[in-house]
Design a protein around this motif. Structure first.
Motif, PDB file in Angstrom:
ATOM      1  N   LEU A  96       0.822  -1.206   0.000  1.00  0.00           N
ATOM      2  CA  LEU A  96       0.000   0.000   0.000  1.00  0.00           C
ATOM      3  C   LEU A  96       0.856   1.256   0.000  1.00  0.00           C
ATOM      4  O   LEU A  96       0.552   2.239  -0.680  1.00  0.00           O
ATOM      5  CB  LEU A  96      -0.935  -0.001   1.209  1.00  0.00           C
ATOM      6  CG  LEU A  96      -2.026  -1.080   1.224  1.00  0.00           C
ATOM      7  CD1 LEU A  96      -2.805  -1.003   2.525  1.00  0.00           C
ATOM      8  CD2 LEU A  96      -2.960  -0.941   0.031  1.00  0.00           C
ATOM      9  N   SER A  97       1.940   1.229   0.772  1.00  0.00           N
ATOM     10  CA  SER A  97       2.827   2.391   0.841  1.00  0.00           C
ATOM     11  C   SER A  97       3.498   2.658  -0.506  1.00  0.00           C
ATOM     12  O   SER A  97       3.526   3.801  -0.988  1.00  0.00           O
ATOM     13  CB  SER A  97       3.891   2.156   1.918  1.00  0.00           C
ATOM     14  OG  SER A  97       4.824   3.213   1.945  1.00  0.00           O
ATOM     15  N   HIS A  98       4.017   1.625  -1.123  1.00  0.00           N
ATOM     16  CA  HIS A  98       4.698   1.808  -2.414  1.00  0.00           C
ATOM     17  C   HIS A  98       3.704   2.188  -3.515  1.00  0.00           C
ATOM     18  O   HIS A  98       4.004   3.044  -4.355  1.00  0.00           O
ATOM     19  CB  HIS A  98       5.443   0.529  -2.797  1.00  0.00           C
ATOM     20  CG  HIS A  98       6.675   0.287  -1.997  1.00  0.00           C
ATOM     21  ND1 HIS A  98       7.811   1.064  -2.132  1.00  0.00           N
ATOM     22  CD2 HIS A  98       6.951  -0.634  -1.026  1.00  0.00           C
ATOM     23  CE1 HIS A  98       8.745   0.629  -1.295  1.00  0.00           C
ATOM     24  NE2 HIS A  98       8.243  -0.394  -0.623  1.00  0.00           N
ATOM     25  N   TYR A  99       2.546   1.577  -3.517  1.00  0.00           N
ATOM     26  CA  TYR A  99       1.557   1.877  -4.551  1.00  0.00           C
ATOM     27  C   TYR A  99       1.028   3.298  -4.413  1.00  0.00           C
ATOM     28  O   TYR A  99       0.799   3.985  -5.418  1.00  0.00           O
ATOM     29  CB  TYR A  99       0.411   0.861  -4.463  1.00  0.00           C
ATOM     30  CG  TYR A  99      -0.516   0.870  -5.663  1.00  0.00           C
ATOM     31  CD1 TYR A  99      -0.017   0.753  -6.959  1.00  0.00           C
ATOM     32  CD2 TYR A  99      -1.886   0.969  -5.503  1.00  0.00           C
ATOM     33  CE1 TYR A  99      -0.856   0.742  -8.058  1.00  0.00           C
ATOM     34  CE2 TYR A  99      -2.752   0.961  -6.596  1.00  0.00           C
ATOM     35  CZ  TYR A  99      -2.223   0.848  -7.864  1.00  0.00           C
ATOM     36  OH  TYR A  99      -3.072   0.850  -8.953  1.00  0.00           O
ATOM     37  N   ALA A 100       0.859   3.744  -3.185  1.00  0.00           N
ATOM     38  CA  ALA A 100       0.348   5.101  -2.954  1.00  0.00           C
ATOM     39  C   ALA A 100       1.299   6.166  -3.486  1.00  0.00           C
ATOM     40  O   ALA A 100       0.859   7.250  -3.900  1.00  0.00           O
ATOM     41  CB  ALA A 100       0.100   5.322  -1.467  1.00  0.00           C
ATOM     42  N   LYS A 133     -10.230  -2.677  -5.778  1.00  0.00           N
ATOM     43  CA  LYS A 133      -9.055  -1.885  -5.395  1.00  0.00           C
ATOM     44  C   LYS A 133      -9.415  -1.017  -4.180  1.00  0.00           C
ATOM     45  O   LYS A 133     -10.534  -0.504  -4.096  1.00  0.00           O
ATOM     46  CB  LYS A 133      -8.656  -1.001  -6.570  1.00  0.00           C
ATOM     47  CG  LYS A 133      -7.435  -0.119  -6.335  1.00  0.00           C
ATOM     48  CD  LYS A 133      -7.255   0.879  -7.461  1.00  0.00           C
ATOM     49  CE  LYS A 133      -6.862   0.199  -8.754  1.00  0.00           C
ATOM     50  NZ  LYS A 133      -5.525  -0.425  -8.686  1.00  0.00           N
ATOM     51  N   PRO A 134      -8.496  -0.821  -3.227  1.00  0.00           N
ATOM     52  CA  PRO A 134      -8.794   0.084  -2.110  1.00  0.00           C
ATOM     53  C   PRO A 134      -9.268   1.443  -2.607  1.00  0.00           C
ATOM     54  O   PRO A 134      -8.723   2.000  -3.565  1.00  0.00           O
ATOM     55  CB  PRO A 134      -7.457   0.192  -1.371  1.00  0.00           C
ATOM     56  CG  PRO A 134      -6.791  -1.123  -1.647  1.00  0.00           C
ATOM     57  CD  PRO A 134      -7.169  -1.466  -3.065  1.00  0.00           C
ATOM     58  N   GLY A 157     -12.862  -1.670  -2.816  1.00  0.00           N
ATOM     59  CA  GLY A 157     -13.029  -2.936  -2.131  1.00  0.00           C
ATOM     60  C   GLY A 157     -13.218  -2.822  -0.643  1.00  0.00           C
ATOM     61  O   GLY A 157     -13.665  -3.776   0.012  1.00  0.00           O
ATOM     62  N   ASP A 158     -12.876  -1.655  -0.078  1.00  0.00           N
ATOM     63  CA  ASP A 158     -13.040  -1.419   1.353  1.00  0.00           C
ATOM     64  C   ASP A 158     -14.134  -0.397   1.649  1.00  0.00           C
ATOM     65  O   ASP A 158     -14.249   0.078   2.787  1.00  0.00           O
ATOM     66  CB  ASP A 158     -11.717  -0.975   1.974  1.00  0.00           C
ATOM     67  CG  ASP A 158     -11.069   0.184   1.216  1.00  0.00           C
ATOM     68  OD1 ASP A 158     -11.627   0.615   0.179  1.00  0.00           O
ATOM     69  OD2 ASP A 158     -10.006   0.660   1.647  1.00  0.00           O
ATOM     70  N   LEU A 160     -17.399  -0.988   1.480  1.00  0.00           N
ATOM     71  CA  LEU A 160     -18.466  -1.711   2.155  1.00  0.00           C
ATOM     72  C   LEU A 160     -17.871  -2.962   2.807  1.00  0.00           C
ATOM     73  O   LEU A 160     -16.748  -3.352   2.475  1.00  0.00           O
ATOM     74  CB  LEU A 160     -19.548  -2.127   1.150  1.00  0.00           C
ATOM     75  CG  LEU A 160     -20.289  -1.020   0.396  1.00  0.00           C
ATOM     76  CD1 LEU A 160     -21.211  -1.647  -0.645  1.00  0.00           C
ATOM     77  CD2 LEU A 160     -21.077  -0.141   1.342  1.00  0.00           C
ATOM     78  N   PRO A 161     -18.591  -3.594   3.718  1.00  0.00           N
ATOM     79  CA  PRO A 161     -18.064  -4.832   4.301  1.00  0.00           C
ATOM     80  C   PRO A 161     -17.847  -5.937   3.274  1.00  0.00           C
ATOM     81  O   PRO A 161     -16.989  -6.799   3.454  1.00  0.00           O
ATOM     82  CB  PRO A 161     -19.159  -5.234   5.304  1.00  0.00           C
ATOM     83  CG  PRO A 161     -19.852  -3.967   5.651  1.00  0.00           C
ATOM     84  CD  PRO A 161     -19.836  -3.154   4.388  1.00  0.00           C
ATOM     85  N   GLN A 162     -18.609  -5.906   2.174  1.00  0.00           N
ATOM     86  CA  GLN A 162     -18.484  -6.929   1.136  1.00  0.00           C
ATOM     87  C   GLN A 162     -17.883  -6.327  -0.127  1.00  0.00           C
ATOM     88  O   GLN A 162     -17.994  -5.129  -0.376  1.00  0.00           O
ATOM     89  CB  GLN A 162     -19.854  -7.533   0.789  1.00  0.00           C
ATOM     90  CG  GLN A 162     -20.637  -8.046   1.982  1.00  0.00           C
ATOM     91  CD  GLN A 162     -21.528  -6.977   2.600  1.00  0.00           C
ATOM     92  OE1 GLN A 162     -21.453  -5.794   2.247  1.00  0.00           O
ATOM     93  NE2 GLN A 162     -22.366  -7.387   3.535  1.00  0.00           N
ATOM     94  N   LYS A 163     -17.246  -7.185  -0.911  1.00  0.00           N
ATOM     95  CA  LYS A 163     -16.748  -6.779  -2.220  1.00  0.00           C
ATOM     96  C   LYS A 163     -17.059  -7.870  -3.225  1.00  0.00           C
ATOM     97  O   LYS A 163     -17.464  -8.968  -2.873  1.00  0.00           O
ATOM     98  CB  LYS A 163     -15.252  -6.473  -2.178  1.00  0.00           C
ATOM     99  CG  LYS A 163     -14.342  -7.617  -1.770  1.00  0.00           C
ATOM    100  CD  LYS A 163     -12.889  -7.168  -1.853  1.00  0.00           C
ATOM    101  CE  LYS A 163     -11.918  -8.264  -1.403  1.00  0.00           C
ATOM    102  NZ  LYS A 163     -11.976  -8.476   0.053  1.00  0.00           N
TER     103      LYS A 163
END
Length: 233
Positions: A96-100, A133-134, A157-158, A160-163
């Motif tokens: 997440l850090s690198h992608y951000a 994707k987040p 993907g985050d 809602l509780p479901q994806k």
């Protein structure tokens, strides 16, 4: 317009593998996270088969592959290796850090994506985006392509509780726009998109060029398949 669009009042798109080819940036972030853990990298071609179920599953697959590849000589390199939860958490945080830092410099729109979005918007159809994707990465990517104003609602993907493949995100979209599911279209590249669409009561349309773990997406039984999204308009 394409026959699949008949009586459709709301169009929902997947992102990765449908509108954009994001694997080059995803693979860079995956490999950087693996290197930080002293594990062998995967490479773009391998990562391409892992995309579609969200970032946590992506890194779980990457770790399992890396652990297998680094197994001592003589061990069964095809055996399944359990991934430690703490290791997965560290790998996921690293990804997440690198992608951000750079989520879209190598990412490209697929041919036909912009034409489809512009054309549907010109027809006055509301557009939604539902990706695993987040959610934090959606806006930077859309802004990079000047598409931030095309979508009236975006779910990650985050969100809602479901994806996906759970139908909940699509049902949420239909309710948000007060459009019955039978008048909604889900467009995606994978079995997860088609399964979610079918379960939600949406019409479904697939593109064959994305990320479906090496399986023909037509085998999932979508209501239609187009080689290019430009065929929609």
């Amino acid at each position: 317009m394409h026959p699949v669009m008949k009586d459709i009042r709301l169009v929902t798109f997947d992102l990765d593998g449908t509108l954009i080819d994001s694997v080059p940036d995803l693979a860079r972030a995956v490999d950087a996270a693996l290197l930080e853990l002293g594990l062998p990298t995967a490479g773009e071609a391998t990562v391409r088969d892992w995309v579609g179920n969200g970032s946590l599953v992506l890194m779980e697959r990457a770790l399992r592959h890396a652990i297998t590849e680094s197994a001592p000589s003589g061990m069964d390199r095809k055996s399944s290796h359990e991934v430690d939860a703490d290791l997965l958490a560290r790998a996921h945080d690293g990804f997440l850090s690198h992608y951000a830092k750079d989520p879209a410099s190598r990412t490209r729109l697929y041919p036909g994506s912009r034409e489809a979005l512009d054309g549907l918007r010109a027809h006055g159809l509301p557009l939604a985006l539902v990706t695993n994707k987040p959610a934090a990465f959606i806006a930077p990517i859309l802004e990079g392509f000047g598409l931030q104003d095309h979508f009236s609602l975006c779910l990650g993907g985050d969100s809602l509780p479901q994806k996906k493949p759970d139908p909940a995100p699509l049902l949420h979209v239909a309710e948000h726009f007060a459009v019955p599911p039978r008048a909604c279209l889900m467009i995606g590249d994978s079995r997860h998109d088609i399964a979610a669409g079918k379960a939600a009561g949406f019409r479904t349309l697939a593109v064959p060029y994305g990320y479906n773990h090496g399986e023909p997406v037509a085998d999932c039984g979508p209501d239609g398949v187009v080689e290019s999204l430009a065929e929609l308009v």
